[in-house]
Write an enzyme that holds these catalytic residues in place. Structure first.
Site, PDB file in Angstrom:
ATOM      1  N   SER A   1       0.828  -1.207   0.000  1.00 30.48           N
ATOM      2  CA  SER A   1       0.000   0.000   0.000  1.00 30.48           C
ATOM      3  C   SER A   1       0.867   1.263   0.000  1.00 30.48           C
ATOM      4  O   SER A   1       1.565   1.521  -0.976  1.00 30.48           O
ATOM      5  CB  SER A   1      -0.935  -0.059   1.206  1.00 30.48           C
ATOM      6  OG  SER A   1      -1.861   0.989   1.156  1.00 30.48           O
TER       7      SER A   1
ATOM      8  N   HIS B   1      -7.582  -5.348   0.144  1.00 28.27           N
ATOM      9  CA  HIS B   1      -6.354  -4.581   0.390  1.00 28.27           C
ATOM     10  C   HIS B   1      -5.467  -5.185   1.473  1.00 28.27           C
ATOM     11  O   HIS B   1      -4.253  -5.244   1.337  1.00 28.27           O
ATOM     12  CB  HIS B   1      -6.744  -3.149   0.779  1.00 28.27           C
ATOM     13  CG  HIS B   1      -5.631  -2.169   0.615  1.00 28.27           C
ATOM     14  ND1 HIS B   1      -5.011  -1.950  -0.595  1.00 28.27           N
ATOM     15  CD2 HIS B   1      -5.011  -1.356   1.495  1.00 28.27           C
ATOM     16  CE1 HIS B   1      -4.058  -1.036  -0.444  1.00 28.27           C
ATOM     17  NE2 HIS B   1      -4.041  -0.655   0.811  1.00 28.27           N
TER      18      HIS B   1
END
Ligand code: NAG
Ligand code: NAG
Ligand code: NAG
Length: 407
Positions: A174, A379
């Site tokens: 990320s 995610h």
């Protein structure tokens, strides 16, 4: 974790409205982790080291190292170096929580690597400075631009110096991917120090993030103005020991974890938890959020609004001063010449697959563009899914080994 950024921005707005920060700012900001990364590593019987890097602008970053694997007994062999960088709200602990069988840090050590875990300025491990106190707003005047242009290159230089190597493998989740793109485009001389670079759901283009709270907040902080002035330069929901301890006790050892543990986790992860290793929840609550500056969240929301990957927008007047132009400059992605490997999921609200698909067009040396076949992959699954070892860790490690075999 953009969704969570936003959820937490809402809290900040509430905080400001009620002036809750005012009550006891020192307590949260000056906290220590309940258990440090090196303690966690040693508890599993692996050797661990803690290192401090002082950046040229005074931030003191705490890096952790698993120098070798006790399973291999390879302390005297040459060991290629891997540097692993966490995402927004996270810290080095994130790469350890799955334990020695399934966490990527241990998997790399057991594959013969010398493993280093970074910590960005402002998180629980890197909340110290040679001249500024973390209770001062000046300390929090940074975004992931500074993490990418200062913390990453200087941490990498430190690691290379310590190990006597001239290049290393990089893995970033990320925001750990965002800062890889920032570093290599802004300081292209670092490309030669990267053997292979792996972006796990890197947050770069953000135009397709479809979160209702993002849309709701974008008018306030998506472009410079009063909202930004009110919210910039502050710690963003700092790590709170009282909450952490409460959660630790309340969520600990519970097979079907209580509803509010779930709620708290959702705040950080969105609704993408189908693959999550639920056993991790108490430890996740204990270690997250590890702390960021509000500017990091604001900078991401600006990307959503502009649909561009560019530097922080201070407003046209200050932009002219900072950048000599009214609009913030875009990061020149075409300068990223290191071997780059990208991995993304189809159920990821932050590194959305539509936005990911814009990237290959910009990258001259993209070696892999991998869509995880499981359509529910979100995610956080890149770190915390039950299947993370097979789906992510093994291939990432294999690409690094292939590079070593080749050169
Ligand atoms: C911050 O860093 C300084 C300089 O390295 C050190 O002397 C001090 O103990 C550190 N403070 C904390 C709270 O870790
Ligand atoms: C969304 O993704 C598409 C396809 O990659 C891209 O063309 C577009 O610019 C992105 N952003 C928005 C706001 O649609
Ligand atoms: C799930 O988390 C627990 C607790 O950290 C860990 O021991 C276990 O290995 C993890 N399982 C998987 C499949 O990642």
């Amino acid at each position: 974790m953009l969704r969570s950024t936003i959820a937490l921005s809402v809290l900040i707005v509430l905080n400001s409205a009620f002036d809750l920060n005012h009550i006891e700012p020192h307590i949260d900001i000056l906290l220590k982790p309940l258990k440090t990364s090196d303690e966690r590593i040693r508890q599993h019987g692996y050797p661990a080291e803690s290192h401090f890097v002082e950046t040229t602008d005074g931030y003191i970053l705490n890096l952790f190292r698993i120098p070798y694997s006790p399973r291999l007994g390879n302390q005297h062999d040459r060991r290629p170096v891997v540097f692993i960088q966490h995402g927004l709200f996270s810290c080095s602990d994130g790469f350890l929580l799955n334990g020695p069988e399934n966490a990527i840090a241990y998997n790399f050590a057991d594959a013969g690597f010398d493993v280093w875990l970074g910590n960005a300025r402002g998180n629980i491990y890197s909340r110290n400075h040679s001249t500024l106190s973390p209770v001062s707003p000046k300390f929090w005047k940074f975004s992931w631009h500074e993490i990418g242009t200062i913390d990453m290159p200087e941490s990498i230089d430190y690691v290379l110096e310590q190990t006597g190597e001239s290049a290393l493998h990089y893995v970033g989740h990320s925001q750990g991917g965002t800062v890889y793109f920032v570093m290599l485009s802004s300081r292209p001389e670092y490309n030669v120090k990267i053997k292979t670079g792996h972006g796990l759901a890197p947050a770069v283009f953000m135009g397709n993030v479809t979160d209702s709270i993002v849309s709701a907040l974008a008018p306030y902080v998506g472009s410079p103005g009063m909202g930004t002035n009110l919210l910039s330069d502050q710690p963003f929901v700092p790590y709170n020991p009282h909450v952490q301890r409460l959660l630790d006790t309340a969520c600990g050892g519970e097979p079907a974890y209580p509803k509010y543990c779930k709620t708290l986790f959702l705040m950080w992860a969105g609704d993408e938890q189908s693959n999550l290793n639920a056993t991790l929840l108490p430890q996740l609550a204990e270690t997250h959020p590890a702390g960021i500056s509000t500017n990091q969240g604001i900078h991401y929301i600006q990307l959503k609004v502009s649909n561009k990957f560019r530097q922080y927008d201070f407003g046209s007047k200050k932009n002219k001063k900072e950048y000599k132009q009214e609009e913030p400059p875009e990061y020149p992605l075409e300068k990223i010449t290191a071997n780059t490997f990208l991995y993304y999921g189809l159920n990821d609200g932050s590194a959305n697959s539509k936005d990911m698909k814009r990237l290959p067009g910009y990258l001259p040396n993209l070696r892999l563009f991998y869509e995880v076949p499981n359509p529910t992959w979100g995610h956080l699954d890149f770190i915390f899914a039950k299947q993370v070892k097979e789906e992510i860790n093994k291939p990432v490690i294999q690409y690094c080994k292939d590079y070593e075999d080749q050169y």
